[in-house]
Design a protein around this motif. Structure first.
Motif, PDB file in Angstrom:
ATOM      1  N   UNK A  20       0.827  -1.210   0.000  1.00  0.00           N
ATOM      2  CA  UNK A  20       0.000   0.000   0.000  1.00  0.00           C
ATOM      3  C   UNK A  20       0.862   1.262   0.000  1.00  0.00           C
ATOM      4  N   UNK A  21       1.921   1.245   0.839  1.00  0.00           N
ATOM      5  CA  UNK A  21       2.679   2.468   1.011  1.00  0.00           C
ATOM      6  C   UNK A  21       4.081   2.172   1.542  1.00  0.00           C
ATOM      7  N   UNK A  22       5.050   3.009   1.153  1.00  0.00           N
ATOM      8  CA  UNK A  22       6.408   2.960   1.695  1.00  0.00           C
ATOM      9  C   UNK A  22       6.620   4.210   2.537  1.00  0.00           C
ATOM     10  N   UNK A  23       7.134   4.037   3.757  1.00  0.00           N
ATOM     11  CA  UNK A  23       7.395   5.168   4.640  1.00  0.00           C
ATOM     12  C   UNK A  23       8.861   5.090   5.062  1.00  0.00           C
ATOM     13  N   UNK A  24       9.582   6.209   4.959  1.00  0.00           N
ATOM     14  CA  UNK A  24      10.990   6.272   5.370  1.00  0.00           C
ATOM     15  C   UNK A  24      11.023   6.672   6.840  1.00  0.00           C
ATOM     16  N   UNK A  25      11.368   5.730   7.699  1.00  0.00           N
ATOM     17  CA  UNK A  25      11.319   5.969   9.144  1.00  0.00           C
ATOM     18  C   UNK A  25      12.406   6.933   9.603  1.00  0.00           C
ATOM     19  N   UNK A  26      13.485   7.026   8.873  1.00  0.00           N
ATOM     20  CA  UNK A  26      14.560   7.931   9.282  1.00  0.00           C
ATOM     21  C   UNK A  26      14.149   9.404   9.177  1.00  0.00           C
ATOM     22  N   UNK A  27      13.037   9.668   8.501  1.00  0.00           N
ATOM     23  CA  UNK A  27      12.543  11.046   8.409  1.00  0.00           C
ATOM     24  C   UNK A  27      11.939  11.527   9.730  1.00  0.00           C
ATOM     25  N   UNK A  28      11.629  10.621  10.641  1.00  0.00           N
ATOM     26  CA  UNK A  28      10.990  10.959  11.912  1.00  0.00           C
ATOM     27  C   UNK A  28      12.061  10.972  12.992  1.00  0.00           C
ATOM     28  N   UNK A  29      12.223  12.117  13.624  1.00  0.00           N
ATOM     29  CA  UNK A  29      13.337  12.326  14.550  1.00  0.00           C
ATOM     30  C   UNK A  29      12.999  12.028  16.010  1.00  0.00           C
ATOM     31  N   UNK A  30      11.753  12.135  16.394  1.00  0.00           N
ATOM     32  CA  UNK A  30      11.415  11.945  17.811  1.00  0.00           C
ATOM     33  C   UNK A  30      10.453  10.775  17.986  1.00  0.00           C
ATOM     34  N   UNK A  31      10.407  10.317  19.205  1.00  0.00           N
ATOM     35  CA  UNK A  31       9.519   9.224  19.570  1.00  0.00           C
ATOM     36  C   UNK A  31       8.056   9.635  19.352  1.00  0.00           C
ATOM     37  N   UNK A  35       5.282   7.791  17.019  1.00  0.00           N
ATOM     38  CA  UNK A  35       4.011   7.302  17.562  1.00  0.00           C
ATOM     39  C   UNK A  35       2.824   7.897  16.802  1.00  0.00           C
ATOM     40  N   UNK A  36       2.916   9.168  16.463  1.00  0.00           N
ATOM     41  CA  UNK A  36       1.836   9.817  15.702  1.00  0.00           C
ATOM     42  C   UNK A  36       1.694   9.170  14.331  1.00  0.00           C
ATOM     43  N   UNK A  37       2.817   8.850  13.689  1.00  0.00           N
ATOM     44  CA  UNK A  37       2.788   8.164  12.384  1.00  0.00           C
ATOM     45  C   UNK A  37       2.074   6.819  12.508  1.00  0.00           C
ATOM     46  N   UNK A  38       2.418   6.063  13.526  1.00  0.00           N
ATOM     47  CA  UNK A  38       1.824   4.734  13.705  1.00  0.00           C
ATOM     48  C   UNK A  38       0.306   4.836  13.899  1.00  0.00           C
TER      49      UNK A  38
END
Length: 156
Positions: A20-31, A35-38
Motif C-alpha cells: 500500500x505504502x512505503x514510509x521512510x522511518x529515518x525522516x521521523x526524529x522523535x519518539x 508514535x503519531x505516524x503509527x
C-alpha cells in the motif's frame, strides 16, 4: 517501512497482501513523531498486559526449546553410553572366547606348531589325526619336519 493491505483471495483461497505504502522511518526524529505516524497509519498501541503476555509467551517458547534440547542431549548421552557398553561387552566376549578356546587368538584357533615353555617341540599325541605321511620307501616325513623346525628356531 512497507505497509501492506489485505487483497482479494487468490486462486488457492488464501488471502493476498498488496503493498500500500512505503514510509521512510529515518525522516521521523522523535519518539512522539513516530508514535503519531503509527496511529495515523492505523496501528494500535498494545496495553501493558498484552505486551507482558506476548513477552511471557516468548519466554515460555524459549524455555520449552531449552528443555527439548536438554532432553535430546540426555538421550544422546544415554545412547553413547549404551553403545560404549555394548562395545565393551563384545570385547569381553571375544576375550572370554579366546581364553576358553585356550588359544592366544593369533592363529584363529588353528595350531601352527611351535615350542612349549621348556623349549621342546609341541607334539600332538592324538591318534585320531595322523598328519605324518610316508614316502614311497615307507619312511616318515616327521624327521624332516622336525629338522626344518629346528633350523627355523636356530635362525631366530
Amino acid at each position: 517501512m512497507t505497509i501492506y493491505e489485505s487483497g482479494d483471495d487468490d486462486d488457492e483461497g488464501e488471502e493476498s497482501w498488496v503493498e500500500k505504502e512505503q514510509v521512510v522511518l529515518s525522516d521521523y526524529k522523535t519518539k512522539d513523531e513516530m508514535h503519531a505516524l503509527m496511529v495515523e497509519k492505523g496501528f494500535q498501541l498494545k496495553s501493558p498486559e498484552e505486551v507482558e503476555a506476548i513477552q511471557q509467551q516468548y519466554k515460555d517458547e524459549a524455555e520449552a526449546e531449552r528443555t527439548k534440547a536438554e532432553e535430546r542431549r540426555e538421550e544422546m548421552r544415554i545412547r553413547r553410553e549404551e553403545m560404549q557398553r555394548q562395545r565393551e561387552e563384545k570385547m569381553m566376549e571375544g576375550a572370554r572366547a579366546e581364553v576358553e578356546g585356550g588359544g592366544d587368538g593369533s592363529s584363529g584357533g588353528v595350531s601352527m606348531g611351535g615350542l612349549n615353555r621348556d623349549g621342546a617341540d609341541i607334539v600332538d599325541d592324538d591318534d585320531s589325526s595322523d598328519d605324518s605321511s610316508s614316502d614311497d620307501d615307507g619312511s616318515s616325513d616327521d624327521s624332516e619336519n622336525n629338522e626344518a623346525k629346528t633350523d627355523a628356531k636356530e635362525e631366530l
